[in-house]
Design a protein around this motif. Sequence first.
Motif, PDB file in Angstrom:
ATOM      1  N   GLU A   1     -13.131  13.619  -3.813  1.00  0.00           N
ATOM      2  CA  GLU A   1     -14.003  14.648  -3.243  1.00  0.00           C
ATOM      3  C   GLU A   1     -13.238  15.496  -2.227  1.00  0.00           C
ATOM      4  OE1 GLU A   1     -16.778  17.272  -2.319  1.00  0.00           O
ATOM      5  OE2 GLU A   1     -16.869  15.895  -4.022  1.00  0.00           O
ATOM      6  N   ALA A   2     -12.438  14.874  -1.399  1.00  0.00           N
ATOM      7  CA  ALA A   2     -11.650  15.617  -0.405  1.00  0.00           C
ATOM      8  C   ALA A   2     -10.647  16.542  -1.090  1.00  0.00           C
ATOM      9  CB  ALA A   2     -10.928  14.650   0.535  1.00  0.00           C
ATOM     10  N   VAL A   3     -10.019  16.073  -2.163  1.00  0.00           N
ATOM     11  CA  VAL A   3      -9.064  16.917  -2.904  1.00  0.00           C
ATOM     12  C   VAL A   3      -9.793  18.128  -3.487  1.00  0.00           C
ATOM     13  CG1 VAL A   3      -7.579  16.998  -4.962  1.00  0.00           C
ATOM     14  CG2 VAL A   3      -7.377  15.098  -3.342  1.00  0.00           C
TER      15      VAL A   3
ATOM     16  N   ALA B   1     -10.998  23.948  -3.115  1.00  0.00           N
ATOM     17  CA  ALA B   1     -11.978  25.048  -3.005  1.00  0.00           C
ATOM     18  C   ALA B   1     -11.691  25.925  -1.785  1.00  0.00           C
ATOM     19  CB  ALA B   1     -13.386  24.468  -2.920  1.00  0.00           C
ATOM     20  N   GLU B   2     -11.101  25.345  -0.742  1.00  0.00           N
ATOM     21  CA  GLU B   2     -10.790  26.101   0.478  1.00  0.00           C
ATOM     22  C   GLU B   2      -9.574  27.004   0.299  1.00  0.00           C
ATOM     23  OE1 GLU B   2     -10.245  23.089   3.439  1.00  0.00           O
ATOM     24  OE2 GLU B   2     -12.374  22.547   3.478  1.00  0.00           O
TER      25      GLU B   2
ATOM     26  N   PRO C   1     -13.586   1.693  -5.525  1.00  0.00           N
ATOM     27  CA  PRO C   1     -14.143   2.893  -6.165  1.00  0.00           C
ATOM     28  C   PRO C   1     -14.702   3.902  -5.152  1.00  0.00           C
ATOM     29  CG  PRO C   1     -14.849   0.927  -7.347  1.00  0.00           C
ATOM     30  CD  PRO C   1     -14.194   0.459  -6.082  1.00  0.00           C
ATOM     31  N   GLU C   2     -15.315   3.409  -4.078  1.00  0.00           N
ATOM     32  CA  GLU C   2     -15.832   4.313  -3.051  1.00  0.00           C
ATOM     33  C   GLU C   2     -14.695   5.048  -2.347  1.00  0.00           C
ATOM     34  OE1 GLU C   2     -18.629   2.549  -0.295  1.00  0.00           O
ATOM     35  OE2 GLU C   2     -19.562   1.411  -1.932  1.00  0.00           O
ATOM     36  N   ARG C   3     -13.627   4.347  -2.054  1.00  0.00           N
ATOM     37  CA  ARG C   3     -12.472   4.992  -1.429  1.00  0.00           C
ATOM     38  C   ARG C   3     -11.898   6.059  -2.352  1.00  0.00           C
ATOM     39  NH1 ARG C   3      -8.655   0.477   1.549  1.00  0.00           N
ATOM     40  NH2 ARG C   3      -9.492   0.897   3.619  1.00  0.00           N
ATOM     41  N   ALA C   4     -11.778   5.733  -3.632  1.00  0.00           N
ATOM     42  CA  ALA C   4     -11.232   6.698  -4.597  1.00  0.00           C
ATOM     43  C   ALA C   4     -12.145   7.912  -4.724  1.00  0.00           C
ATOM     44  CB  ALA C   4     -11.015   6.026  -5.948  1.00  0.00           C
ATOM     45  N   ASP C   5     -13.455   7.691  -4.730  1.00  0.00           N
ATOM     46  CA  ASP C   5     -14.399   8.816  -4.777  1.00  0.00           C
ATOM     47  C   ASP C   5     -14.205   9.719  -3.564  1.00  0.00           C
ATOM     48  OD1 ASP C   5     -15.509   7.782  -7.119  1.00  0.00           O
ATOM     49  OD2 ASP C   5     -17.289   6.948  -6.114  1.00  0.00           O
ATOM     50  N   LEU C   6     -14.051   9.118  -2.387  1.00  0.00           N
ATOM     51  CA  LEU C   6     -13.847   9.886  -1.150  1.00  0.00           C
ATOM     52  C   LEU C   6     -12.584  10.742  -1.258  1.00  0.00           C
ATOM     53  CD1 LEU C   6     -14.266   8.675   2.458  1.00  0.00           C
ATOM     54  CD2 LEU C   6     -12.193   9.852   1.800  1.00  0.00           C
TER      55      LEU C   6
END
Length: 189
Positions: free
Chosen positions: A180-182, A187-188, A172-177
């Motif tokens: 968030e990056a996506v 946004a960029e 789950p932490e990897r998926a959250d990371l």
Amino acid sequence: MRRFVLTGTPGSGKTTLLEELAQRGFEVVREAATEVIGRRQAAGEPAPWERGDFVDEVAALQRTLALTPAPAPAERSADPVRFHDRSPVCTEALRIFLGRPASPVLTAELERIGAEAVYRREVFFVRGLGFVERTAARRISPADALAFERLHEQVYRACGYRLIEVPAAPVPERADLVEEAVRRIAAEC
């Protein structure tokens, strides 16, 4: 459709991470090499990666999978993101790792994905978990897995991709990371 690649050493947990992302509503494209190996082994070939045309067969399937249309809007996530379990750049790393000569099929596919910007330039690099579980398709030693991981990094960077580290952590932490990056990348833009 934004197409992101997840790559890393064999046994790093890419497939498990992709399963988690699929459960979160993202479209996921399976790994071509594993599919080719499974198909060939089911037909009685114990080591299909030893075939001279193995790299071409993987590259051809990767092209087919990348060109497969996304599901209808009602069936897909509101955020049109597709995650790919590896890409032709991984297949190029595999070709080098296996000591095979350049492949016209793979070379053409690498040129196509570069010219058409098929995949995002940001690639999720899933770090190893510290061990490699052997399977019928995965028969690599831990030492070779680390060498293969370094080779992937070199080939992706040489092809102009930016690697986003996904360290060893609970799924789950990897998926959250990754999510968030996506969002940050969106946004960029």
